[in-house]
Design an enzyme around this catalytic site. Structure first.
Site, PDB file in Angstrom:
ATOM      1  N   TRP A  40       0.874  -1.185   0.000  1.00  0.00           N
ATOM      2  CA  TRP A  40       0.000   0.000   0.000  1.00  0.00           C
ATOM      3  C   TRP A  40       0.911   1.236   0.000  1.00  0.00           C
ATOM      4  O   TRP A  40       1.801   1.348   0.853  1.00  0.00           O
ATOM      5  CB  TRP A  40      -0.865  -0.038   1.274  1.00  0.00           C
ATOM      6  CG  TRP A  40      -1.865   1.068   1.390  1.00  0.00           C
ATOM      7  CD1 TRP A  40      -2.760   1.471   0.450  1.00  0.00           C
ATOM      8  CD2 TRP A  40      -2.089   1.880   2.556  1.00  0.00           C
ATOM      9  NE1 TRP A  40      -3.529   2.490   0.956  1.00  0.00           N
ATOM     10  CE2 TRP A  40      -3.144   2.765   2.251  1.00  0.00           C
ATOM     11  CE3 TRP A  40      -1.511   1.951   3.828  1.00  0.00           C
ATOM     12  CZ2 TRP A  40      -3.624   3.708   3.150  1.00  0.00           C
ATOM     13  CZ3 TRP A  40      -1.989   2.878   4.725  1.00  0.00           C
ATOM     14  CH2 TRP A  40      -3.032   3.741   4.383  1.00  0.00           C
ATOM     15  N   ASP A  95      -0.593  -5.807   9.052  1.00  0.00           N
ATOM     16  CA  ASP A  95      -1.634  -4.833   8.748  1.00  0.00           C
ATOM     17  C   ASP A  95      -2.842  -5.632   8.271  1.00  0.00           C
ATOM     18  O   ASP A  95      -2.755  -6.343   7.270  1.00  0.00           O
ATOM     19  CB  ASP A  95      -1.136  -3.872   7.652  1.00  0.00           C
ATOM     20  CG  ASP A  95      -2.136  -2.748   7.384  1.00  0.00           C
ATOM     21  OD1 ASP A  95      -3.243  -2.763   7.943  1.00  0.00           O
ATOM     22  OD2 ASP A  95      -1.780  -1.845   6.590  1.00  0.00           O
ATOM     23  N   ALA A 122      -6.636  -5.039   7.227  1.00  0.00           N
ATOM     24  CA  ALA A 122      -7.646  -4.017   6.947  1.00  0.00           C
ATOM     25  C   ALA A 122      -8.867  -4.597   6.239  1.00  0.00           C
ATOM     26  O   ALA A 122      -9.823  -3.866   5.975  1.00  0.00           O
ATOM     27  CB  ALA A 122      -7.039  -2.906   6.096  1.00  0.00           C
ATOM     28  N   LYS A 131     -13.432  -1.045   6.366  1.00  0.00           N
ATOM     29  CA  LYS A 131     -14.053  -1.821   5.293  1.00  0.00           C
ATOM     30  C   LYS A 131     -15.064  -2.820   5.819  1.00  0.00           C
ATOM     31  O   LYS A 131     -16.180  -2.874   5.340  1.00  0.00           O
ATOM     32  CB  LYS A 131     -12.968  -2.543   4.495  1.00  0.00           C
ATOM     33  CG  LYS A 131     -12.278  -1.678   3.470  1.00  0.00           C
ATOM     34  CD  LYS A 131     -11.143  -0.881   4.030  1.00  0.00           C
ATOM     35  CE  LYS A 131     -10.507   0.001   2.959  1.00  0.00           C
ATOM     36  NZ  LYS A 131      -9.367   0.741   3.489  1.00  0.00           N
TER      37      LYS A 131
HETATM   38  C1  LMR Z   1      -6.978   1.951  -0.621  1.00  0.00           C
HETATM   39  O1  LMR Z   1      -5.903   1.337  -0.660  1.00  0.00           O
HETATM   40  O2  LMR Z   1      -7.554   2.344  -1.652  1.00  0.00           O
HETATM   41  C2  LMR Z   1      -7.639   2.206   0.694  1.00  0.00           C
HETATM   42  O3  LMR Z   1      -6.898   1.630   1.712  1.00  0.00           O
HETATM   43  C3  LMR Z   1      -7.966   3.627   0.918  1.00  0.00           C
HETATM   44  C4  LMR Z   1      -6.768   4.476   1.188  1.00  0.00           C
HETATM   45  O4  LMR Z   1      -6.799   5.200   2.182  1.00  0.00           O
HETATM   46  O5  LMR Z   1      -5.803   4.443   0.417  1.00  0.00           O
END
Ligand code: LMR
Length: 394
Positions: free
Chosen positions: A127, A208, A210, A243
């Site tokens: 991410w 992590d 999520a 989520k």
């Molecule tokens: C994403 O990866 O799109 C989500 O986790 C939202 C974000 O805050 O980036």
């Protein structure tokens, strides 16, 4: 003073959200930011959240501060949801945080406080905000191999080889389930091998998580985090309710610091409270309170779990129909990975030029690395996307 500021790079996910909003085409398709959408394109408030909010409105008599780490009942309920009985409660320090990102940020700060020399290993790719926050905090980041561009699965041998280069005290960031951005995940045997390597080199895992409930189900998605928490001397777990409870804007997360040595817990707990106080003082309560009410009430919990399961199965259905539509159009199985990936995202494997052409020629928005949000699709847009993928020559 302000003249000294330097413009910061835009977050690519948020920049894409803005570009989508500005696109005047009525048939544009948003596969960017990780937000669940139903078949009509709406991100609904879950039924159990509405019911809990209604109860809360009737019953809540004060908005006074709760506590630096939030309501302990929230921590207890979330720990049970995520870790089950994998670790004794007295070994876990926990603090409510503003969203999963808040938990990630506090975890990195705790790492830096505990060991300023620690390097954080992150999957390639991860991410983007993981690496952005690490850079901002001045923490050295090392990418380990993760995604295999050929198979669109995990490059497991590469990952293990890279993790073996970690030093004692380094931290390895892992996605508990539903890897973001790729959708490719480890199986339990592979997780065990990762745990063995971490223990061998003395590196500390940070998980992590999520998307619990978005992959193979609430329990199945927690298998890895439970194995890790039970299988290493210490670890960090950053969790998000954005989520799986659909409460994105309520900013509801939890950071756990877990030590097998229970005598360490008091220090872990007070450090988490200290970090909250330095950064934002009391964490938000509204979302955490709703989550606690739902997890502690049989009827609300059952309704929440069944709605979440519906969401999960719709995403799986979309994965399967996209994979079979592409199979039909290309006469090959090269997109079968879309049905095997789990969670909201898949990395398609398109080049940046192909991603750009999909946006310019077809109004289809996905992140530049070809991450697409499966939940942004519906029965009408699946064939449109499949045709666009073929048209741009992926
Ligand atoms: C994403 O990866 O799109 C989500 O986790 C939202 C974000 O805050 O980036």
């Amino acid at each position: 003073m302000f003249a000294n500021l330097k413009a910061q790079p835009a977050d690519k996910i948020l920049a894409l959200m803005a570009a989508f909003r500005e696109d005047p085409r009525s048939d544009k398709i948003d596969l960017g930011v990780g937000v669940y959408k139903d078949a009509t394109g709406n991100t609904p408030v879950m039924r159990a959240i509405k019911a809990a909010e209604h109860q809360l409105w009737e019953q809540q008599t004060t908005k006074a501060y709760v506590g630096l780490v939030g309501d302990p009942a929230y921590g207890d309920a979330m720990i049970k949801l995520i870790l089950g009985d994998a670790v004794a409660r007295e070994n876990i320090g926990a603090a409510a945080t503003p969203g999963g990102t808040g938990a990630v940020r506090q975890a990195f700060e705790m790492i830096r406080m505990a060991n300023p020399d620690a390097r954080v290993f992150v999957s390639n790719p991860t991410w983007p905000n993981h690496t952005s926050i690490l850079k901002y905090l001045g923490i050295e980041t090392i990418a380990y191999r993760y995604f295999d561009d050929e198979t669109r699965g995990v490059d497991f041998d590469g990952m293990i080889a890279d993790l073996k280069t970690a030093r004692k005290g380094d931290v390895v960031l892992l996605h508990g389930c539903c890897h973001n951005p790729t959708g490719a995940n480890l199986n339990p045997v592979e997780w065990q091998a990762v745990i063995d390597v971490l223990n061998e080199v003395g590196a500390i895992p940070m998980i992590d998580i999520a998307y619990q409930g978005f992959g193979d189900g609430l329990e199945a998605d927690a298998v890895a985090v439970r194995m890790v928490a039970a299988g290493v001397p210490e670890c960090l777990v950053a969790a998000s309710c954005s989520k799986n409870f659909g409460i994105y804007r309520e900013r509801t997360g939890l950071l756990m610091a877990i030590s097998q040595d229970a005598s360490q817990r008091a220090l872990n707990q007070s450090t988490l409270a200290f970090l909250n106080r330095q950064n934002y003082s009391f964490p938000p309560d509204h979302g955490a309170r709703l989550v606690t009410m739902i997890l502690n009430d049989d009827a609300l919990r059952a309704d929440w779990a069944s709605e979440l399961e519906y969401v999960r199965l719709s995403m799986l259905g979309l994965r399967q129909s996209l994979a079979s539509e592409l199979q039909r159009l290309t006469g090959s199985d090269r997109f079968a990975f879309l049905a095997q990936h789990r969670g909201m995202f898949s990395r398609l494997g398109a080049s940046p030029e192909q991603v750009e052409r999909m946006r310019a020629e077809h109004g289809i928005y996905m992140i530049g690395d070809s991450r697409l949000n499966i939940a942004g699709l519906n029965a009408t847009t699946v064939p449109i996307l499949a045709q666009a993928i073929v048209d741009v020559g992926v």
